[in-house]
Design a protein around this motif. Structure first.
Motif, short mmCIF file in Angstrom:
data_model
loop_
_atom_site.label_atom_id
_atom_site.label_comp_id
_atom_site.label_asym_id
_atom_site.label_seq_id
_atom_site.Cartn_x
_atom_site.Cartn_y
_atom_site.Cartn_z
N GLY A 190 28.34 -29.22 -44.88
CA GLY A 190 29.14 -30.28 -43.65
C GLY A 190 29.40 -28.96 -42.81
O GLY A 190 29.49 -29.71 -41.90
N ALA A 191 29.32 -27.97 -43.52
CA ALA A 191 30.30 -26.88 -41.96
C ALA A 191 29.25 -26.43 -41.02
O ALA A 191 29.02 -26.63 -39.85
N LEU A 192 27.95 -26.96 -41.73
CA LEU A 192 26.76 -26.35 -39.99
C LEU A 192 26.43 -27.80 -39.89
O LEU A 192 26.50 -28.00 -38.34
N ARG A 193 27.02 -28.93 -39.65
CA ARG A 193 27.24 -30.00 -39.37
C ARG A 193 28.06 -30.72 -38.18
O ARG A 193 28.34 -31.24 -37.78
N SER A 194 29.17 -29.16 -39.40
CA SER A 194 30.96 -30.41 -38.44
C SER A 194 30.62 -28.97 -37.14
O SER A 194 31.40 -29.46 -35.99
N LEU A 195 29.54 -28.26 -36.64
CA LEU A 195 29.85 -27.59 -35.57
C LEU A 195 29.84 -28.59 -34.16
O LEU A 195 30.54 -28.13 -33.01
N ARG A 196 28.50 -28.82 -34.29
CA ARG A 196 27.98 -30.13 -32.79
C ARG A 196 29.18 -31.18 -32.96
O ARG A 196 29.63 -31.60 -31.96
N TRP A 197 29.45 -31.45 -33.86
CA TRP A 197 30.96 -32.70 -34.35
C TRP A 197 32.17 -31.41 -33.44
O TRP A 197 32.30 -32.79 -32.43
N HIS A 215 38.49 -19.99 -25.56
CA HIS A 215 38.11 -20.36 -24.28
C HIS A 215 36.35 -20.67 -23.90
O HIS A 215 36.23 -21.75 -23.21
N ASP A 216 35.96 -20.07 -24.50
CA ASP A 216 34.24 -20.26 -25.03
C ASP A 216 33.37 -20.23 -25.87
O ASP A 216 33.41 -19.77 -26.93
N LEU A 217 33.36 -21.73 -25.96
CA LEU A 217 33.22 -22.52 -27.44
C LEU A 217 31.66 -22.29 -28.15
O LEU A 217 31.60 -21.96 -29.26
N ALA A 218 30.80 -22.32 -27.06
CA ALA A 218 29.26 -21.81 -27.38
C ALA A 218 29.65 -20.68 -28.18
O ALA A 218 28.50 -20.73 -29.62
N PRO A 219 29.86 -19.80 -28.53
CA PRO A 219 28.97 -18.53 -28.46
C PRO A 219 29.67 -18.63 -30.34
O PRO A 219 29.36 -17.99 -30.61
N VAL A 220 30.96 -19.16 -29.72
CA VAL A 220 31.24 -18.87 -31.46
C VAL A 220 31.04 -20.03 -32.71
O VAL A 220 30.75 -19.70 -33.83
N LEU A 221 30.28 -21.31 -31.72
CA LEU A 221 29.45 -22.26 -32.33
C LEU A 221 28.26 -21.45 -33.01
O LEU A 221 27.92 -21.41 -34.52
N ASP A 222 28.19 -20.67 -32.21
CA ASP A 222 26.88 -20.28 -32.32
C ASP A 222 26.60 -19.16 -33.44
O ASP A 222 25.62 -19.30 -34.43
#
Ligand SMILES: [Zn+2]
Length: 303
Positions: A190-197, A215-222
């Protein structure tokens, strides 16, 4: 003790960011339209919540706090509910309400942390407005959308607060910014799935549950994805080798994650990954005991 700072991140939107974001030191937020206020989360202790509320008053004056939202059941986000005005309606997931009603840490916490937080609060005050899928609040004319992902991630009852008119997302503990994430009471898948969400909100500004505003979400999600994949791979290999979560964590090389504060969460996260793989409930006490062993003593707490 680092003091919180109320930072404007949009018209009438503020993040309460408390350094250094480690155990029990959370972020919160406020939305106001001049005449009304909504809060996103409170803080772990009386002192910290009083400072947050004083900062809110400096911005909003006497405007009533109509609503508060609990992003999930952990006490660092909820214990301060007890200090809110009686007329404030508190919204959260039913799992958050149930979890708070069953809470034992506030009044009878085992010595997991050192020092133990001085909560200064006698009783929990759970949400009375339930958000099991989604709910929209209006703070004056401001629209605040509360949304549950539909599955467990950080906990079973995570709720984010999305402000479409300002592009601000309060993500709660679905995100830890520069601090080791924790999924002990949630789900690895679920934690993995929530990143795309989370990405799909298209937010310009994201307030994580712990750590600086994003302010720049993509690297944090990565970074979250890499960490969760590391937990997944370590758990699968360790389980196949017949090793315990503690033994696997002791042997593991944290690599790029070694510098994140609260690294002992690797033990807690492996306990969750093992439980998910086994299809059984997680052993919370066993996991915390192993984390203390890994750490060589009670967990560092600066609250
Ligand atoms: Zn949490």
């Amino acid at each position: 003790m680092g003091d919180g700072v109320l930072t404007g991140i949009g018209e009438g939107v503020h993040a309460w960011v408390q350094p250094d974001g480690t155990w029990w030191i959370n972020n919160a937020g406020m939305v106001c339209d001049g005449d009304e206020v909504a809060l996103i989360d409170t803080c772990a202790t009386r002192k910290r919540t009083e400072r947050f509320l004083a900062a809110v008053r400096e911005v909003a004056g006497p405007a009533p706090i109509r609503f508060a939202v609990n992003t999930h059941l952990h006490g660092d986000h909820c214990y301060g509910n007890a200090l809110l005005p009686a007329e404030t309606a508190i919204a959260g997931h039913s799992k958050t309400r149930d979890g708070l009603l069953a809470d034992v840490l506030l009044t009878a916490a085992p010595p997991v942390w050192s020092p133990m937080p001085d909560f200064g609060v006698d009783a929990v005050r759970p949400p009375t407005v339930i958000v099991d899928s989604s709910l929209t609040l209006y703070v004056g004319e401001r629209r605040v959308e509360l949304v549950h992902p539909g599955y467990a991630a950080h906990t079973e009852g995570d709720v984010v607060a999305w402000l479409p008119d300002s592009g601000v997302l309060f993500a709660g503990d679905l995100l830890f910014h520069g601090i080791t994430p924790m999924i002990l009471m949630g789900s690895l898948a679920g934690a993995l799935r929530s990143l795309r969400w989370l990405a799909d909100f298209g937010a310009a500004t994201v307030v994580p549950g712990h750590g600086p505003v994003i302010h720049d979400l993509a690297p944090v999600l990565d970074a979250h994805e890499r960490y969760y994949r590391f937990i997944e791979a370590t758990a699968v290999a360790g389980r196949a080798a017949g090793k315990s979560p503690l033994a696997v964590a002791t042997d593991a090389d944290l690599g790029e994650f070694a510098d994140w504060p609260d690294p002992e969460r690797v033990v807690l996260n492996l306990h969750r990954a093992y439980a998910d793989l086994d299809g059984r409930p997680v052993d919370l006490v066993g996991a915390l005991t192993d984390a203390i062993t890994w750490n060589g003593g009670p967990l560092h707490c600066a609250v």
